[in-house]
Design an enzyme around this catalytic site. Structure first.
Site, mmCIF file in Angstrom:
data_model
loop_
_atom_site.group_PDB
_atom_site.id
_atom_site.type_symbol
_atom_site.label_atom_id
_atom_site.label_comp_id
_atom_site.label_asym_id
_atom_site.label_seq_id
_atom_site.Cartn_x
_atom_site.Cartn_y
_atom_site.Cartn_z
ATOM 1 N N SER A 472 23.122 110.585 -80.851
ATOM 2 C CA SER A 472 22.076 109.636 -80.481
ATOM 3 C C SER A 472 22.269 108.293 -81.180
ATOM 4 O O SER A 472 22.085 107.225 -80.568
ATOM 5 C CB SER A 472 20.710 110.225 -80.835
ATOM 6 O OG SER A 472 19.673 109.315 -80.557
ATOM 7 N N PHE A 475 25.090 106.194 -79.481
ATOM 8 C CA PHE A 475 24.707 105.583 -78.210
ATOM 9 C C PHE A 475 23.690 104.465 -78.405
ATOM 10 O O PHE A 475 23.712 103.479 -77.660
ATOM 11 C CB PHE A 475 24.179 106.651 -77.260
ATOM 12 C CG PHE A 475 25.267 107.412 -76.550
ATOM 13 C CD1 PHE A 475 25.856 106.889 -75.412
ATOM 14 C CD2 PHE A 475 25.731 108.608 -77.036
ATOM 15 C CE1 PHE A 475 26.862 107.574 -74.758
ATOM 16 C CE2 PHE A 475 26.740 109.305 -76.401
ATOM 17 C CZ PHE A 475 27.311 108.783 -75.256
ATOM 18 N N HIS A 476 22.794 104.592 -79.370
ATOM 19 C CA HIS A 476 21.880 103.480 -79.663
ATOM 20 C C HIS A 476 22.655 102.250 -80.138
ATOM 21 O O HIS A 476 22.341 101.117 -79.748
ATOM 22 C CB HIS A 476 20.860 103.895 -80.729
ATOM 23 C CG HIS A 476 19.690 104.645 -80.175
ATOM 24 N ND1 HIS A 476 19.738 105.983 -79.860
ATOM 25 C CD2 HIS A 476 18.420 104.232 -79.873
ATOM 26 C CE1 HIS A 476 18.560 106.373 -79.401
ATOM 27 N NE2 HIS A 476 17.737 105.337 -79.395
ATOM 28 N N GLU A 477 23.659 102.472 -80.954
ATOM 29 C CA GLU A 477 24.463 101.354 -81.442
ATOM 30 C C GLU A 477 25.254 100.705 -80.305
ATOM 31 O O GLU A 477 25.364 99.469 -80.232
ATOM 32 C CB GLU A 477 25.409 101.859 -82.531
ATOM 33 C CG GLU A 477 26.270 100.770 -83.157
ATOM 34 C CD GLU A 477 25.465 99.771 -83.961
ATOM 35 O OE1 GLU A 477 25.955 98.627 -84.124
ATOM 36 O OE2 GLU A 477 24.353 100.112 -84.409
#
Length: 550
Positions: A472, A475-477
């Protein structure tokens, strides 16, 4: 006189009030109707009497308590209490009840005595309604006490909060417009610069190449033209390409941040769907081979979802509001066109509200602030607190627009039946519970394709949770750093910081056994500290990058 003799025969003292003259029906039709209801059936008369003018709730509650402690039932106590009050007021219900009971026979005599024939309970219940009866009998908590606050509805307080929020924010909006004027620019949604983002648009339009490639590989695997290691390797190449291709396009083009974020969100969704598609088909192939060899007994799951590769199934899966592939989904019977139109209107309205808050409040606050890690500590705290309220409004509007409106609209158009896109995350007692409730499509994907596969391969539960947070965080980065062309890992650190917060909030929940503590910590971290801080950090890094380029 028959009912009087019956009461004397069981040894019950009965006081008979002098008969009052019966009023005419013309004088008060409702009075005769109430008397007929009361005299219709002894114990049953208490139900009608409670509607026509029964004692208040507190007295009825006390009577019911006395009746239960004395062995009688609730209906008997209420009937006697109502009967006694009416006799004291007019004394006319006694003869009416007597005549009715005499005509009804022995059963009516028993009901007149008080439900099960206990005349003593009837008399006690009648005296319980008098002014000398105790008003306080049991231990009760205040409605807002900690032990009782969650056992009742707070809809009125919720409406009060809405009214207060509307009043306060209306004043702030008017004050802001009077002080700064209209700050929303005409090119907020579309400008001449957006025309330079055509490479990103072309990249988005060519993303379906990767699902078609995955379908080709699965079709060859179904006909057993490729060995299993080759199939797995091809799927790894396809899924990796679906993610790297948009990243390279965004990094090579000086596009708008909003365009880059949109493309990266699409790319991440395609990657998650392709992983689920490949993983699910691999599992179904393994089950089919095990059934053919006789290692696994066929069950309802094998018969309901046999291994089959269909382009129609893949196309529906790629546009459906889910990240978990399966051959069949629950479907609704029809499409509600009027409902879809109403949701679209709401989507436009709340999207406009988000744009207004961003342009009118968040942008001026961020532009007039210093870097939170390089300035005065008190000044940084003041900026973060000032930014937290409009940021919270934007975040809530974003959640409502995407998870409730858009996903429900898409599900309705596709007749997708499972609409549980989120749960009551606002009541989360711990940070771990929040991550399980607020984004159900991603949560189901994580559980299905990361968490349980890790457990099946002997990885401890804590390590499996850490791996899920790591995926997670990556993917946020990607969704934030790539469009901004900044790799400071602020988003990655923010997501990985959730791991110690999970441990802390779990400890607080177990120690205090109070849902309010963990819930308050969750709201403070997400709304006051986390998101406003990340927003300031990325904004100032983006401004510094543009200044260096210029």
């Amino acid at each position: 006189m028959a009912i009087v003799d019956a009461r004397e025969s069981v040894g019950t003292v009965q006081t008979i009030a002098p008969a009052a003259p019966a009023p005419s029906a013309d004088a008060d039709p409702g009075l005769s109707l109430r008397r007929r209801r009361c005299g219709a059936g002894g114990g049953a008369a208490s139900g009608a009497g409670s509607e026509a003018g029964a004692p208040d709730d507190a007295a009825a509650e006390d009577v019911a308590g006395d009746s239960r402690r004395g062995g009688g039932d609730d209906s008997a106590a209420k009937s006697a209490c109502y009967d006694g009050r009416d006799r004291g007021a007019g004394g006319a219900d006694g003869p009416a009840e007597s005549s009715n009971s005499a005509s009804n026979g022995k059963d009516s005599d028993v009901k007149a005595l008080g439900g099960d024939g206990r005349g003593r309970d009837s008399v006690a219940a009648r005296f319980a309604c008098r002014p000398s009866a105790p008003a306080h009998r049991t231990v009760k908590e205040s409605p807002l006490s900690s032990d009782n606050i969650f056992k009742q509805s707070h809809a009125g307080l919720f409406n009060l909060c809405i009214v207060v929020l509307v009043a306060v924010n209306s004043r702030l909006i008017i004050e802001n417009l009077m002080k700064y004027g209209w700050l929303i620019k005409s090119g907020f949604w579309f400008s001449s610069r957006s025309l330079r983002d055509w490479p990103l648009l072309m990249c988005c339009l060519t993303l379906p190449i990767f699902p078609l490639s995955a379908f080709t590989v699965e079709k060859l695997a179904q006909h057993k033209y490729l060995p299993e290691p080759v199939i797995v390797s091809l799927h790894i190449i396809i899924t990796t390409g679906s993610l790297l291709y948009p990243v390279l396009v965004i990094l090579r083009c000086d596009s708008a941040v909003l365009s880059g974020v949109t493309l990266m969100l699409f790319a991440c969704i395609v990657w998650l769907k392709l992983v689920s598609y490949a993983h699910t088909n691999y599992d179904m192939r393994s089950l089919a081979k095990s059934v053919e060899k006789g290692d696994v007994v066929p069950n309802s799951l094998n018969l309901e979802y046999p291994y089959n590769v269909s382009l129609k199934n893949l196309v529906y899966f790629m546009v459906a509001p889910t990240l978990c592939y399966q051959l069949s989904y629950p479907r609704t019977s029809c499409v509600r066109k009027a409902w879809v139109a109403r949701q679209l209107v709401k989507l436009v309205i709340f999207t406009g509200v988000m744009g207004f808050i961003i342009e009118q409040y968040i942008n001026p606050i961020v532009q007039n602030s210093q870097h939170p890690l390089k300035g005065n500590l008190l000044y940084a705290i003041e900026r973060v607190l000032k930014l937290s309220v409009p940021n919270l409004y934007v975040w809530l509007c974003m959640f409502y627009c995407f998870f409730h409106l858009w996903l429900n609209i898409l599900a309705e158009l596709l007749r997708f039946g499972d609409r549980e896109f989120y749960k009551d995350w606002w009541n989360a007692k711990t940070v771990e519970e929040y991550w399980r409730l607020w984004n159900m499509p991603v949560h189901k994907w994580m559980v299905r394709h990361i968490y349980f596969p890790c457990l099946r391969n002997g990885i401890p539960k804590g390590v499996a949770v850490l791996i899920a947070f790591l995926v997670s965080a990556i993917f946020h980065e990607l969704c934030i750093a790539v469009p901004c062309h900044i790799f400071k890992f602020w988003a990655f650190i923010g997501i990985m910081f959730q791991v110690p917060l999970v441990l802390i909030t779990n400890y607080l929940q177990n120690k205090f056994n109070n849902s309010m503590v963990g819930n308050m910590v969750f709201w403070f971290i997400f709304c006051i500290l986390g998101q406003p801080m990340c927003l300031l950090l990325y904004y100032h890094d983006l401004i510094n990058r543009k200044g260096k380029i210029d």
